[in-house]
Motif scaffolding. Structure first.
Motif, mmCIF file in Angstrom:
data_model
loop_
_atom_site.group_PDB
_atom_site.id
_atom_site.type_symbol
_atom_site.label_atom_id
_atom_site.label_comp_id
_atom_site.label_asym_id
_atom_site.label_seq_id
_atom_site.Cartn_x
_atom_site.Cartn_y
_atom_site.Cartn_z
ATOM 1 N N GLU A 258 -1.289 18.751 -6.208
ATOM 2 C CA GLU A 258 -1.563 17.949 -7.402
ATOM 3 C C GLU A 258 -0.400 17.983 -8.399
ATOM 4 O O GLU A 258 -0.335 17.163 -9.322
ATOM 5 C CB GLU A 258 -2.844 18.433 -8.095
ATOM 6 N N LYS A 259 0.536 18.891 -8.196
ATOM 7 C CA LYS A 259 1.690 18.945 -9.100
ATOM 8 C C LYS A 259 2.632 17.759 -8.899
ATOM 9 O O LYS A 259 3.505 17.499 -9.738
ATOM 10 C CB LYS A 259 2.449 20.255 -8.919
ATOM 11 N N TYR A 260 2.474 17.051 -7.795
ATOM 12 C CA TYR A 260 3.295 15.868 -7.531
ATOM 13 C C TYR A 260 2.514 14.619 -7.919
ATOM 14 O O TYR A 260 1.399 14.399 -7.440
ATOM 15 C CB TYR A 260 3.674 15.790 -6.055
ATOM 16 N N ASP A 261 3.121 13.775 -8.750
ATOM 17 C CA ASP A 261 2.395 12.578 -9.184
ATOM 18 C C ASP A 261 2.438 11.451 -8.162
ATOM 19 O O ASP A 261 1.798 10.416 -8.339
ATOM 20 C CB ASP A 261 2.924 12.079 -10.533
ATOM 21 N N ASN A 262 3.184 11.640 -7.076
ATOM 22 C CA ASN A 262 3.245 10.628 -6.018
ATOM 23 C C ASN A 262 2.642 11.128 -4.699
ATOM 24 O O ASN A 262 2.914 10.575 -3.632
ATOM 25 C CB ASN A 262 4.686 10.171 -5.791
ATOM 26 N N VAL A 263 1.846 12.172 -4.763
ATOM 27 C CA VAL A 263 1.168 12.722 -3.578
ATOM 28 C C VAL A 263 -0.332 12.702 -3.823
ATOM 29 O O VAL A 263 -0.807 13.177 -4.864
ATOM 30 C CB VAL A 263 1.638 14.160 -3.272
ATOM 31 N N PHE A 264 -1.071 12.166 -2.873
ATOM 32 C CA PHE A 264 -2.511 11.993 -3.039
ATOM 33 C C PHE A 264 -3.251 12.665 -1.884
ATOM 34 O O PHE A 264 -2.863 12.546 -0.726
ATOM 35 C CB PHE A 264 -2.850 10.503 -3.103
ATOM 36 N N VAL A 265 -4.307 13.361 -2.249
ATOM 37 C CA VAL A 265 -5.091 14.134 -1.276
ATOM 38 C C VAL A 265 -6.494 13.549 -1.179
ATOM 39 O O VAL A 265 -7.106 13.211 -2.194
ATOM 40 C CB VAL A 265 -5.156 15.622 -1.685
ATOM 41 N N SER A 266 -7.002 13.425 0.028
ATOM 42 C CA SER A 266 -8.360 12.926 0.261
ATOM 43 C C SER A 266 -9.132 13.913 1.117
ATOM 44 O O SER A 266 -8.544 14.779 1.781
ATOM 45 C CB SER A 266 -8.323 11.558 0.962
ATOM 46 N N GLU A 267 -10.438 13.781 1.121
ATOM 47 C CA GLU A 267 -11.280 14.569 2.015
ATOM 48 C C GLU A 267 -11.749 13.659 3.142
ATOM 49 O O GLU A 267 -12.239 12.553 2.896
ATOM 50 C CB GLU A 267 -12.480 15.151 1.260
ATOM 51 N N PHE A 268 -11.598 14.139 4.366
ATOM 52 C CA PHE A 268 -11.976 13.335 5.524
ATOM 53 C C PHE A 268 -13.132 14.012 6.257
ATOM 54 O O PHE A 268 -12.993 15.127 6.749
ATOM 55 C CB PHE A 268 -10.787 13.194 6.478
ATOM 56 N N LYS A 269 -14.256 13.313 6.341
ATOM 57 C CA LYS A 269 -15.406 13.890 7.041
ATOM 58 C C LYS A 269 -15.301 13.686 8.546
ATOM 59 O O LYS A 269 -15.933 14.404 9.321
ATOM 60 C CB LYS A 269 -16.708 13.285 6.523
ATOM 61 N N ASP A 270 -14.522 12.675 8.945
ATOM 62 C CA ASP A 270 -14.327 12.393 10.362
ATOM 63 C C ASP A 270 -13.126 11.474 10.513
ATOM 64 O O ASP A 270 -12.451 11.127 9.531
ATOM 65 C CB ASP A 270 -15.585 11.766 10.983
ATOM 66 N N PHE A 271 -12.858 11.052 11.752
ATOM 67 C CA PHE A 271 -11.682 10.215 11.986
ATOM 68 C C PHE A 271 -11.883 8.768 11.564
ATOM 69 O O PHE A 271 -10.910 8.017 11.464
ATOM 70 C CB PHE A 271 -11.256 10.300 13.456
ATOM 71 N N THR A 272 -13.104 8.364 11.322
ATOM 72 C CA THR A 272 -13.321 7.023 10.771
ATOM 73 C C THR A 272 -12.696 6.944 9.386
ATOM 74 O O THR A 272 -11.988 5.980 9.052
ATOM 75 C CB THR A 272 -14.818 6.691 10.692
ATOM 76 N N ALA A 273 -12.946 7.959 8.575
ATOM 77 C CA ALA A 273 -12.369 7.994 7.225
ATOM 78 C C ALA A 273 -10.852 8.062 7.289
ATOM 79 O O ALA A 273 -10.148 7.411 6.498
ATOM 80 C CB ALA A 273 -12.930 9.193 6.460
ATOM 81 N N THR A 274 -10.335 8.847 8.230
ATOM 82 C CA THR A 274 -8.877 8.933 8.390
ATOM 83 C C THR A 274 -8.297 7.579 8.763
ATOM 84 O O THR A 274 -7.296 7.132 8.197
ATOM 85 C CB THR A 274 -8.526 9.967 9.474
ATOM 86 N N ALA A 275 -8.938 6.901 9.718
ATOM 87 C CA ALA A 275 -8.451 5.594 10.175
ATOM 88 C C ALA A 275 -8.506 4.556 9.064
ATOM 89 O O ALA A 275 -7.623 3.698 8.952
ATOM 90 C CB ALA A 275 -9.265 5.135 11.384
#
Length: 373
Positions: A258-275
């Motif tokens: 989170e210290k980078y303003d151009n990096v975003f993190v998500s939570e993925f419950k499965d590969f559908t969300a990743t895709a």
């Protein structure tokens, strides 16, 4: 000479057997015909079943009640395609062969992992039904913090298997064996996208910037993880490029980003969300993981990052081999970076290539995915 599977069986150390068997599987991949590679990999898959415990062998015995498909006419037939004992990325990689015309008149049921089942159910152009194949939930044994690990007590596992009616299937095939049965020529691979995703990620992307998905580590319990996964501190040097937004495709090891303003993190419950997130991005940069195979199967531009110290990927891994002109055998927009480099040199080249992409995008007004080479 003693049968190689017998030799392997004498050594009950699973991690060692995995390494030896993978070396043979990958060595077979330098042969001219893809079907020879596929047969070898399928034999390795079967060997691993025998080392995976009584519950998984019970499953294997049930599968063996279904006749193997060896190229027979499938018109009006019901065929079970199972996951074998391959990696999750192989689900995305080898499912391309289900688009073969010989499956068009068949009723295809695909057995796959719980974390891939939702996405594979969307592949109605090649699959009619998906069944969650339970044994793979033990793949990441020891990773108690992973949201993707589900555990079955042995008796519950057997009960789950007993509820599956295997008698309804005319044939079965290990997904790794499809290319062998189809006698696919490695020089005539269809590079068209074969994995499609419905719906969109809720993650917002900035169209004025280059949007890159990044994955620097795979399963930490994989025996080659220290060779294939990149040190995060080296990856972080890429984040200095403020004209690029980076979207972590990791399911863990995201702390402190989170210290980078151009990096975003998500939570993925499965590969559908990743895709769904991959679908919105311009480029995917990743070590050799399921994420990379998924992005390639979706037709996204992908850069495999690796290092010279990983002999498997740099010498004979067929998934990322290229022609003399640098064209990948399997994917339309894929290349490998770092085959003869250490991690510092690899990341430096990636940084330089990203700058070139941005310059091309600005000067030519092209979509990023059109200028990946």
């Amino acid at each position: 000479m003693e049968n190689r599977e017998v030799v392997f069986m004498k050594n009950r150390d699973y991690s060692k057997i995995t390494k030896k068997s993978e070396l043979i599987g990958h060595a077979a991949c330098i042969l001219p015909k893809l079907w020879q590679q596929s047969r070898s990999l399928s034999n390795i898959s079967r060997l691993r079943w025998s080392l995976a415990g009584k519950a998984n062998m019970y499953y294997r015995e049930k599968l063996d009640e279904v006749p193997n498909w060896e190229g027979e006419d499938l018109s009006g037939k019901k065929i079970l395609i199972h996951f074998g004992f391959s990696g999750i990325g192989d689900v995305f990689f080898f499912s391309r062969f289900l688009a073969d015309s010989r499956f068009k008149e068949a009723d295809v049921t695909f057995f796959c992992t719980p974390i891939t089942s939702g996405l594979m159910r969307e592949q109605t152009h090649i699959i009619k039904e998906v069944v969650e194949e339970p044994y793979i939930v033990r793949q990441a044994e020891g990773d108690d913090n992973s949201p993707w690990v589900i555990r079955f007590p042995e008796e519950d596992f057997k009960s789950f298997i007993d509820d599956i009616d295997f008698s309804i299937y005319d044939y079965k095939s290990d997904i790794l064996k499809l290319a062998y049965d189809l006698e696919v020529d490695a020089e005539k691979i269809d590079k068209s996208p074969h994995i499609f995703v419905k719906g969109e990620s809720d993650v917002q992307v900035d169209a004025s910037k280059l949007n890159v998905g990044i994955c620097w580590g795979g399963n930490q319990f994989h025996h080659r993880d220290k060779l294939r996964s990149a040190p995060r501190e080296k990856i972080e040097s890429l984040f200095e490029n403020k004209k690029t937004n980076f979207y972590s495709l990791q399911i863990k090891d995201n702390e402190g980003l989170e210290k980078y303003d151009n990096v975003f993190v998500s939570e993925f419950k499965d590969f559908t969300a990743t895709a769904q997130l991959i679908k919105k991005l311009d480029l995917i940069i990743s070590v050799d993981t399921a994420v990379l195979n998924l992005a390639g199967a979706m037709g996204k531009p992908v850069w495999l990052i690796t290092q010279k110290a990983d002999p498997i990927h740099n010498k004979i891994d067929f998934r990322w081999t290229c022609t003399d002109k640098g064209i990948n055998t399997w994917f339309k927009n894929a290349k490998a970076i770092g085959l003869e480099k250490n991690w510092d040199e690899t990341i430096e080249e990636v940084s330089e290539e990203l700058v070139k992409l941005i310059i091309n995008r600005i000067s030519l007004g092209l979509q990023t995915d059109s200028v990946t080479h």
